[in-house]
Every structure is written in C-alpha cells, then in structure tokens.
Design a protein around this motif. Structure first.
Motif, mmCIF file in Angstrom:
data_model
loop_
_atom_site.group_PDB
_atom_site.id
_atom_site.type_symbol
_atom_site.label_atom_id
_atom_site.label_comp_id
_atom_site.label_asym_id
_atom_site.label_seq_id
_atom_site.Cartn_x
_atom_site.Cartn_y
_atom_site.Cartn_z
ATOM 1 N N SER A 1 0.843 -1.192 0.000
ATOM 2 C CA SER A 1 0.000 0.000 0.000
ATOM 3 C C SER A 1 0.875 1.238 0.000
ATOM 4 O O SER A 1 2.055 1.187 0.329
ATOM 5 N N ILE B 1 5.890 5.735 2.257
ATOM 6 C CA ILE B 1 6.395 6.963 2.873
ATOM 7 C C ILE B 1 7.022 6.743 4.236
ATOM 8 O O ILE B 1 7.684 7.642 4.760
ATOM 9 N N LEU B 2 6.856 5.557 4.815
ATOM 10 C CA LEU B 2 7.412 5.325 6.162
ATOM 11 C C LEU B 2 8.926 5.543 6.229
ATOM 12 O O LEU B 2 9.410 6.145 7.185
ATOM 13 N N SER C 1 0.831 3.772 1.921
ATOM 14 C CA SER C 1 1.244 4.250 3.236
ATOM 15 C C SER C 1 2.603 3.698 3.626
ATOM 16 O O SER C 1 3.362 4.344 4.340
ATOM 17 N N GLN C 2 2.933 2.492 3.152
ATOM 18 C CA GLN C 2 4.241 1.917 3.487
ATOM 19 C C GLN C 2 5.362 2.630 2.745
ATOM 20 O O GLN C 2 6.491 2.682 3.239
#
Lengths: 409, 131, 154
Positions: free
Chosen positions: A255, A260-261, A257-258
């Motif tokens: 996804s 940008i971690l 969101s991962q």
C-alpha cells in the motif's frame, strides 16, 4: 539569463514529472522485496525512454504532426486501429491508477477516506484540463513534483551502508526469499513503469501544443537527456529507502502508506510534509498527462480537432472523450478495487503493449517524407533496434511470468 | 479488353491510397475536420461487366464516419448513409488535405457540431479562448 | 489474410502451451494448506511489522496521526485478507486441520492487537495508550514468528 532560466525550468519540470504512481509503487515494492538488485532495470528503462521521447519529439518538431496522426497515415487504418485499441485501454487503466494514487495520497495527508477523494481528484483533473494553459499546467506540477527529492535526502539521513547498497546494485542476485520468476516479473514491471507509453503520446502532442520547431529541439533534447536520468535517480532513491528501512523489517510493500514510512524514519515530519506534497503533485501531474493522452490518441486517429490551445468549443469531441475517460476511471475506482493493485497491473500491461507503441515511432522517425533531413542517424538506429529486441522480449515474457508467479505474489 | 486512355490533363499524379486515404483533412481555417476514411468513386459497380468506351472512374467525394468500419472489416453501407465531403470542396492535396470551405458548412463535421452545441457549450467556460 | 500450411500446427501448439500454462497456474494455485498458511503468515508478519514501524514513528513524533492511522488501516486490511485466505481452506487431514486451527487463532489474536494499536492512535476517550498498542503488536509479532517456525518445520 532568461535563456538559462528557461533551460533550468525545462530540466526541473522533466525531473519532477518523471515519477508517477507506477514508479512510486513498483520501485517501493522492488526495494522492499529485492533490495537494490533490480536497479539496473531502472537504468535500462531510463535510457529507453530518453531514446524514444527524443525520437517522438523530433518527429513532432520536424513534421509538425503528433505521433498518432502519423501512425494511421503511415501504417494504415487496421494497424492504427489495433494500436489505438491497445494504447487507449492501457491508458485508461493508467488514468484510473493515477487518480487512485491522488486519492490515496490525499488520504495520507488528511485521514479522510480515499473513496471520498476520488470524485474530488477527478474533478480537479478535469478542471485543469478544461481551463489551465498547457505550459502552466506542466510547469506547476513538474516543479511541485521535485519535492520527491526528499526520498534521496531521507536516504542520506538514514545513513545506510553504502557499500552494501552498491554491492547489491552492481552485482545483482535474486534474494533467498524470492524466486527467479518473480525477480524477472518485477524486472518487467519496473521496465514498464519507466517506459510508460503515454509519455510518448503526451510528449509529441505537447510538442505540437507548444508549437515546437526544429530550433526548439535542442531544448527538448537537454530536458530529456538531463531531466529523465535524474528522474531515474529519484526512482532509485525510492527503492533505496524501501531497501534500507522496509526490507530488514520484513515489510513487503502493498500500500502507498508503506512507501512513505522510510521518509518519516529518516527525515521526520518535515520530510513527511515534502513527500506528501510530492506524492499529490506527481500523481496529479501524471493523471493530467494520461487523461490528455487518451484524448490525443482518439482525436489523432479519427482526425478530430484537438489540443488545449483550442477553445473547448472548437475541440468538442476531444474534450468529451476525456470527460468520459475520467468518468470511467471514477466508476472503476468506486467499486472499491485497490488502486495499488490496479497500478501493479497497469505497469505490466504497459510493458506488454510497448512494442505496439514504439515500433510505429521507429518507422516514422526513419521516414524522410515526414522527417526531411532529420531522420534517425545510424547510432540512434542501432540503439533503437537493440531496444526493440529488449521491448519484444519483455512483452512476450510478461504474461507467462504473470501466470507462473501469480502476478508477483 | 481495353480501357479508354486517361485524357491528357495538366496537373499532378496522385496515388489515392497513399495521398488521400487516411490523411487528415483541414478546413480553410486550418481546423481539423476528419481523417479521410474512404473514397467515393463514380463509374461502374464492382462485379459488373464494363462496356467498351466507359470513361474512367472519377472521385466524387471523400468519405468519413462509420464507413471506416466497413473499410477495415468488409461490406459497404448504403449510399444514403455515407457522410461525404464533395471533391469540389478540396482545395489542395499535400501532407494534409486542405479544404476550401469552412468546417461549419460540411456534413462531415455534424458530430463535432452536435457535441459542441449539446454538451461542451453548456459547460461553463466552453467557449473560453485559452490563449 | 494468407494461410500457410503450418498455420494449423502452430495454432495447435499455441493451444497446447496455453493449456500447460493454465495447468501450471492451477497447480501453483492449489498450494495445499501449509503453503497457504505460510503465505498468510508472511503477509501478516509484514502487516504487523508495518504497524509497529508506524506506531513507533508516531510516538517518536516522526509521523503524523493521519498518516499513522492510514498505515494501520492498510495493515488491518492486509491482515484480514490473509485471515480470509486461511478461513477459506478446506483441510482434509487431521494435521492440516490442526495447522488451520492454530493459524486462525494466531491471526485473530493479531487482529485484536492491531485494533488496539489503531484505537491508541485514534486517541479517543478511554482509548488504550501508545504503550498498550506497542505491547499488543509486539506480542502479535512474537506469536506469528512462532507459528512461522512451526509451519516452516513441517
């Protein structure tokens, strides 16, 4: 001074506009699962896209005609129609993926669910296509997309073992947890993400939109030869961040969101702000380009009046086809299908369709009737033939590998 | 059997497939109208006997629209359904075909005009000049 | 279109190849209970690791609440997909049934842990603290790695 600024703007816009949702997702997935062992594919893809963007720009500047107009004239309606069908469908998939990407990026920034952002994103894309001047559109999204440099900055701040990273990149090997088939499947996906077909249609139609002539070719050549490789470096930075933070933690990217971690890890909330702006700008810019490409390909095949330089009333079918494209994109995304999944499929299908889109350009770039004395030189042709073989190999291997690896799972 | 020889006329020799078919047609303002999808020829019907002394076929019109489908896949739409650009409207044949009339007066442009009037002009900003 | 004498042969061969590929796909798809559970465990481990990373970054002030919440939502969705794949299994032997049972228990525990972490990020009244969330995720990760060794050893 104005000249230098103009050249700089062109290069910066090319860098910022290089990365789209396909590059973001594919490079992050590859970095998190294969480390740096697939970086060589990015290099191959960048050289390829430089070659073909150059050729399609030269075709537009020398003949005054955009790529698809010439495809039908030169290859006949049957080949042209086959080309149009494949290109348009893949383009449609990419439009859907990009709008999904905009919505996902906005969800990350706001925690409002992405499904609610989809109509907003599509409407915004349409408004810009409807009203905003071509050059303003390109410059703003390109410059804002430059904020994705934060991936490179974050990579430095993470203080990785550079020797290890370089070793993985220069001596590629399939990691233990992955199979050779999935390695090559993702090589093809990465190649398709770098050599997006819509780029070529957009580039040549954009050349006509901005009224390029032969003397503008030098500027375009600089943009491409400096801007695109630097854009490639950005892609590698995305993979590097994933390789340094996500791979050791056993995280496989599925996804946005991962993705940008690692930036948050290396550069904190400030880095996060930059990457979110960059995500929205890059996906929005790519959504604009792909939407326009769908309009360009249809209009140029059927001989409709087209172009953002015309009043919408004078290019009615062009604009209507883009509105319909966006509506289809909204409809598909509203079914709740994962945009990241659509992205992963769209890059592989782009790779499959590559021969159809690049072979006509190669043929036309060698045709003196359209190019006059600006036909391909010998070295360009040699390189182009090598790439034709690579593209055909990737296209043929894609579906079998997709079946064997279960689309990379 | 012998055909009547081509009458000597001053002018250029064109290859219909190469120079006319699938070429872009622009109106007298340079605005694209359509691509030439097919050609309408006068003269004997295919498949019939050609009597001696029949004059050579003449291009009567450029065709566009659904005729593209029949050109690629075979068949022939009835004459009343063809969308024509009469040959007399053609001003110049080069890399593109330039027409001597405005697109507004042509049948071939009717889809564009319909979409323009019903849809595009109704959306705010549709007539706004971007330059 | 011209037809060549080899046309029927080529088209027969293509059909055979297509059937072989489809067959391989079918076979690789029916991986058996252990394979499906292995894949589910790996995907879940990835999801829990993502959640731990996001939660840690949010506590350290590196990640905004919005981004952390989204990351945890995505992890939960991934975990639920893995759990669904295990639920859909129809094991035939008692050993397979045992494996499926254990896997489901661990995955359900992980889901509960992830929900605790999600609630701690949402930070409503009476929500668990970040420390609770972290602890729940650490436990989940531990149980997953135990299951992984067990399934891998079989």
């Amino acid at each position: 001074m104005k000249r230098i600024l103009g050249v700089a703007l062109g290069i910066l816009t090319a860098i910022g506009g290089f990365v789209d949702i396909g590059d973001l997702v594919t490079n992050a997935v590859v970095g998190s699962r294969f480390g740096m062992s697939l970086v060589w594919v990015v290099a191959v893809g960048v050289v390829g896209i430089c070659l073909f963007a150059n050729m399609s720009g030269r075709v537009a500047a020398a003949s005054g005609r955009a790529t698809f107009e010439v495809i039908r004239e030169r290859l006949g309606p049957r080949a042209g129609l086959a080309n149009l069908s494949a290109s348009f469908l893949i383009n449609l998939m990419t439009v859907t993926a990009e709008i999904g990407g905009v919505a996902l990026a906005l969800q990350l920034a706001s925690s409002v669910h992405y499904l609610l952002w989809i109509p907003v994103a599509a409407l915004a894309v349409w408004l810009v296509v409807w009203r905003v001047k071509f050059s303003i559109m390109e410059n703003v999204t390109g410059l804002l997309g430059l904020t994705l440099i934060v991936f490179a900055v974050a990579l430095f701040l993470l203080k990785p073992d550079w020797g290890n990273l370089a070793g993985q990149a220069l001596a590629p090997a399939v990691p233990d947890e992955e199979t050779a088939s999935s390695y090559w499947y993702y090589a093809i996906a990465l190649f398709g993400a770098a050599m997006t077909p819509y780029e070529v249609f957009f580039f040549s139609s954009g050349a006509v939109e901005e009224g390029w002539s032969i003397k503008d070719l030098i500027q375009s050549r600089i943009n491409v030869l400096v801007g695109f490789p630097l854009g490639g470096v950005l892609s590698v930075a995305i993979a590097g961040c994933a390789a340094v933070v996500l791979l050791p933690a056993g995280i496989a990217v599925t996804s946005l969101s991962q993705v940008i971690l690692p930036v948050a890890e290396g550069a904190g909330k400030l880095g996060l702000a930059f990457v979110l702006i960059g995500l929205v700008a890059a996906t929005f810019g790519a959504a604009l380009e792909t939407t326009l490409s769908s309009g360009y390909t249809l209009a140029q095949f059927f001989g409709w009046s087209w172009g953002k330089f015309r009043r919408p009333a004078q290019a009615a079918r062009f604009h209507l086809s883009m509105i319909i494209t966006l509506l289809i994109g909204i409809a598909v995304l509203s079914t709740g299908v994962d945009p990241v999944l659509i992205t992963e499929y769209s890059v592989v299908f782009s790779a499959i369709a590559l021969p159809l889109t690049y072979l006509p350009i190669l043929i036309v770039a060698n045709d003196p009737q359209y190019m006059g004395k600006h036909v391909n030189g010998r070295p360009v042709n040699v390189l182009a033939m090598i790439y034709l073989v690579i593209i055909l190999a990737a296209s043929l291997a894609a579906i079998p590998l997709m079946i064997v690896t279960g689309a990379g799972s | 059997m012998k055909l009547v020889p081509v009458p000597p006329i001053a002018g250029r020799t064109l290859d219909a497939q190469l120079h006319l078919l699938d070429r872009q047609a622009l109106d007298n303002d340079g605005v694209p109208v359509t691509t030439v999808d097919d050609l309408e020829l006068s003269g004997p019907e295919p498949g019939t006997e050609i009597p001696e002394g029949t004059p050579a076929p003449v291009i009567t019109a450029l065709l566009t629209g659904p005729v593209l489908g029949t050109r690629i896949f075979g068949g022939r739409p009835p004459s009343s359904r063809l969308i024509r650009i009469p040959w007399k409207d053609v001003a110049d044949v080069g890399v593109v075909i330039k027409l001597g009339v405005s697109g507004d007066s042509l049948d071939a442009d009717w889809v564009e005009r319909w979409i323009r009037d019903k849809i595009i002009a109704r959306i705010p900003g549709g007539r706004h000049d971007p330059r | 279109m011209e037809t060549r004498p080899g046309n029927t042969r080529t088209s027969k061969r293509t059909l055979l190849l297509a059937v072989c590929f489809a067959g391989t796909a079918f076979l690789t798809g029916c991986g058996g209970v252990t394979d499906t559970v292995s894949t589910a465990v790996e995907d879940s481990a990835s999801a829990i690791a993502t959640a731990r990373l996001a939660l840690g970054q949010e506590s350290a002030g590196k990640l905004t609440t919005a981004a952390a919440a989204t990351a945890l939502e995505d992890s939960l969705r991934e975990l639920q997909t893995s759990r669904d794949s295990v639920v859909r299994l129809s094991p035939s032997t008692p050993e397979d049934r045992q494996v499926r049972q254990e896997a489901l228990a661990v995955l359900e525990g992980c889901t509960a842990g992830l929900n605790t972490a999600r609630d701690s990020v949402a930070g409503n009244d009476g929500a668990p603290s970040a420390e609770d969330g972290k602890q729940a995720l650490d436990e989940a990760a531990g149980r997953l790695s135990e299951l992984k060794t067990k399934v891998g050893a079989q």
